[in-house]
Design a protein around this motif. Structure first.
Motif, mmCIF file in Angstrom:
data_model
loop_
_atom_site.group_PDB
_atom_site.id
_atom_site.type_symbol
_atom_site.label_atom_id
_atom_site.label_comp_id
_atom_site.label_asym_id
_atom_site.label_seq_id
_atom_site.Cartn_x
_atom_site.Cartn_y
_atom_site.Cartn_z
ATOM 1 N N GLU A 481 0.967 -0.960 0.210
ATOM 2 C CA GLU A 481 -0.056 -0.437 0.172
ATOM 3 C C GLU A 481 0.721 1.009 -0.189
ATOM 4 O O GLU A 481 1.740 1.600 0.395
ATOM 5 N N GLU A 482 -0.027 2.520 -0.913
ATOM 6 C CA GLU A 482 1.131 3.652 -0.769
ATOM 7 C C GLU A 482 1.456 4.091 0.494
ATOM 8 O O GLU A 482 -0.097 4.787 1.469
ATOM 9 N N PHE A 483 1.946 4.825 1.424
ATOM 10 C CA PHE A 483 1.884 5.886 2.360
ATOM 11 C C PHE A 483 3.280 6.638 2.047
ATOM 12 O O PHE A 483 4.026 6.262 1.017
ATOM 13 N N TYR A 484 2.916 7.273 2.880
ATOM 14 C CA TYR A 484 4.417 8.937 2.519
ATOM 15 C C TYR A 484 4.640 9.835 3.907
ATOM 16 O O TYR A 484 4.209 10.010 5.278
ATOM 17 N N GLN A 485 5.804 9.184 4.209
ATOM 18 C CA GLN A 485 7.263 9.310 5.119
ATOM 19 C C GLN A 485 6.800 11.561 4.845
ATOM 20 O O GLN A 485 7.701 11.232 4.039
ATOM 21 N N VAL A 486 7.108 12.278 5.722
ATOM 22 C CA VAL A 486 7.280 13.367 6.163
ATOM 23 C C VAL A 486 8.874 13.598 6.843
ATOM 24 O O VAL A 486 9.154 13.163 7.689
ATOM 25 N N SER A 487 9.906 14.617 6.257
ATOM 26 C CA SER A 487 10.704 15.230 6.528
ATOM 27 C C SER A 487 10.678 16.296 6.465
ATOM 28 O O SER A 487 10.289 17.124 5.743
ATOM 29 N N LEU A 488 11.737 17.026 8.013
ATOM 30 C CA LEU A 488 11.706 19.059 8.163
ATOM 31 C C LEU A 488 12.528 19.160 7.957
ATOM 32 O O LEU A 488 13.911 18.487 7.849
ATOM 33 N N GLY A 489 13.171 20.646 7.516
ATOM 34 C CA GLY A 489 14.304 20.825 7.566
ATOM 35 C C GLY A 489 15.188 21.094 6.142
ATOM 36 O O GLY A 489 16.749 21.439 6.462
ATOM 37 N N GLY A 490 14.779 20.776 5.580
ATOM 38 C CA GLY A 490 16.053 20.562 3.870
ATOM 39 C C GLY A 490 15.982 21.780 3.508
ATOM 40 O O GLY A 490 15.170 22.870 3.610
ATOM 41 N N SER A 491 17.478 22.276 2.805
ATOM 42 C CA SER A 491 17.486 23.015 1.851
ATOM 43 C C SER A 491 18.369 23.159 0.914
ATOM 44 O O SER A 491 19.155 22.176 0.973
#
Length: 550
Positions: A481-491
């Protein structure tokens, strides 16, 4: 911009004829898929989920109006009437028939385009700032050096089968990195030393994918004329020591980390001593020759149209918003740099129809000396627009869907084609992007939030650059099944950083609410002057994680 000479045209014709023969042999069963694979990849051809995908090279993002019109015709005659602008400033066709690809390449060659080395384990398209040659803050025009690199790297016999794919980017702005050089295999920042001499600060070992890294500096100042011999030394060291036993550990970033930046630099310097005075070394005459291809267009002597624009802005709020967000300062008085956003709500980010391509060509002819530029943010730039024609241009852009004044906001999403097309993808990207755009369709609210980079990839290959999004979204497979991982703080800018994973992944229908909660945390914690990235770097991951998983 660079125009082919007869030597270039002959190479292009011969390459098309060669690939036509290879394709016919493959279709006849005379070449196995294993034998055909490296041949088609170095001609930009993938086998995707539903059809072949052809990646067309757009060197350093630059397109003449005649090339845009030919792309429009090709997408109409050989595809389904639209194309996709990629994060390498290339153009992708998602539905060509395999047997038609040689004909497509032949048509491209007629307008000095090709698909050479847009795929495969070779040096791919060299990219740069889409504002090159027009912006106020550049040290020098980087495009001649990009063309030098392109000619050196194309069909280079020593570098045709590297351990893994290889990407180079050049940036010339002192204050802004619009080329994301720190997440490339080689990133070149143009600089001047204390004597005022032009050169490059060299970053090596950046990249995304399974092991994202920011490329460290291995040389603070490389003299201008030593560019090719030093690049040759870097790639030669990689070709010699890079791993070939495991494709997931074959990128140059893994080698740089294993040797340490200092150890890698030491090997490069040793190699360079052997070749720095070779015939590959540039000369002032060679540099001057290439600079002549990138001379200024026929600018007129104009006054800044400040008063006229002020009146028009006062009378039309939408024009005022567009002027504020999608128009940048130009080095020449009376001119401006305009970005056409391909991110209208309801449209897959980066997609452009055959009709729109033709219209961009017309606009380029009428407003920008017959030239347009693709950006790695998947938009289009007209770099030389007269200020007194901005209102007329804006009126033309509105019905075409190019005047959405959301540049650099949350809905200016970088997004790969994802599972709708790509055989490598774990999940769809486009529906997630569209759902987020629908949720945040209030421009006033977006402006209040300030600049936010939201990037979406359908798999770990990171074609959507999710690792360097202020908010990054990665499609993952959980038990089919399709799921989505989230990350923060990239540039991806001068302050480049890799985002940190927030926590467990989310179902597709949850994603608009997840993004909304993240934005609410930012709004609750920010100071008056802070951007989303500023706030994240100050408060850290914890408050975002607590709110989202509450």
């Amino acid at each position: 911009m660079y125009v082919y000479d007869e030597h270039d045209r002959q190479i292009a014709r011969e390459r098309v004829a060669q690939f036509r023969d290879q394709t016919e042999r493959a279709l006849a069963g005379e070449l196995s898929e294993e034998e055909f694979l490296p041949l088609r990849l170095q001609n930009g051809l993938y086998v995707q989920r539903l059809a072949p995908m052809l990646r067309i090279c757009v060197p350093y993002g630059m397109l003449r109006s005649e090339q845009l019109r030919r792309l429009a015709r090709i997408t109409r005659d050989y595809d389904k009437g639209y194309a996709h602008v990629t994060t390498r400033t290339n153009i992708q066709l998602n539905w060509p028939n395999l047997e038609d690809v040689p004909d497509i390449l032949a048509e491209l060659a007629e307008v000095e385009m090709h698909a050479n080395q847009t795929s495969g384990n070779c040096i791919r398209n060299t990219t740069t700032d889409p504002f090159s040659g027009a912006h106020l803050d550049e040290i020098a025009d980087p495009r001649p050096y990009c063309e030098i690199i392109r000619q050196w790297s194309t069909f280079h016999p020593e570098f045709a089968f590297l351990p893994r794919k290889f990407k180079i980017a050049v940036n010339a702005s002192e204050h802004t990195d619009r080329a994301a050089i720190r997440v490339h295999d080689i990133g070149l920042q143009m600089v001047r030393n204390s004597a005022g001499e032009l050169g490059f600060r060299v970053h090596v070992g950046g990249g995304l994918g399974r092991t994202p890294m920011v490329g460290p500096v291995i040389r603070e100042f490389l003299p201008e004329l030593d560019l090719l011999t030093y690049l040759e030394s870097i790639v030669r060291v990689y070709n010699r020591y890079g791993r070939r036993d495991n494709k997931f550990k074959a990128r140059i970033k893994i080698l740089v980390k294993a040797l340490s930046p200092e150890g890698f630099a030491e090997k490069v310097e040793a190699e360079w001593q052997q070749v720095k005075d070779s015939p590959t070394r540039l000369t002032p005459d060679v540099v001057s020759h290439f600079q002549q291809y990138f001379t200024e267009p026929d600018y007129q002597v104009l006054e800044n149209a400040t008063d006229t624009l002020a009146s028009l802005r006062f009378d039309n709020r939408q024009f005022d918003q567009w002027l504020t967000h999608n128009v940048a300062s130009h080095k020449k008085p009376g001119y401006a740099i305009v970005t056409l956003t391909l991110k209208k709500t309801g449209t897959p980010p980066g997609d452009v129809t055959d009709y729109q391509l033709e219209q961009i060509a017309d606009l380029a002819d009428e407003f920008s000396f017959g030239e347009a530029r693709a950006t790695h943010e998947q938009n289009i730039v007209l770099a030389d627009v007269r200020q007194d024609q901005l209102f007329e241009l804006w009126q033309r852009l509105v019905p075409l869907g190019f005047a959405t004044a959301n540049l650099n906001t949350l809905t200016d999403i970088i997004c790969c084609p994802g599972g709708d097309f790509c055989a490598l993808a774990n999940a769809k990207s486009i529906p997630v992007a569209q759902a987020i755009q629908d949720r945040f369709d209030d421009l006033d609210y977006l402006y209040d939030l300030g600049p936010i980079d939201l990037n979406i990839s359908g798999c770990m290959n990171a074609c959507g650059h999710h690792h360097v999004g202020n908010i990054g979204v990665l499609g993952v497979d959980k038990r089919g099944e399709e799921f989505y991982q989230v990350s923060l703080g990239g540039s991806s800018h001068h302050d480049a950083s890799i985002g940190k994973i927030l926590g467990p992944s989310f179902a597709q229908e949850e994603m608009p609410e997840v993004i909304s909660r993240l934005i609410n945390v930012y709004v609750d914690h920010r100071t008056e002057e802070e951007t989303f990235l500023d706030t994240y770097r100050r408060v850290g991951l914890a408050p975002f994680k607590e709110k989202v998983y509450a």
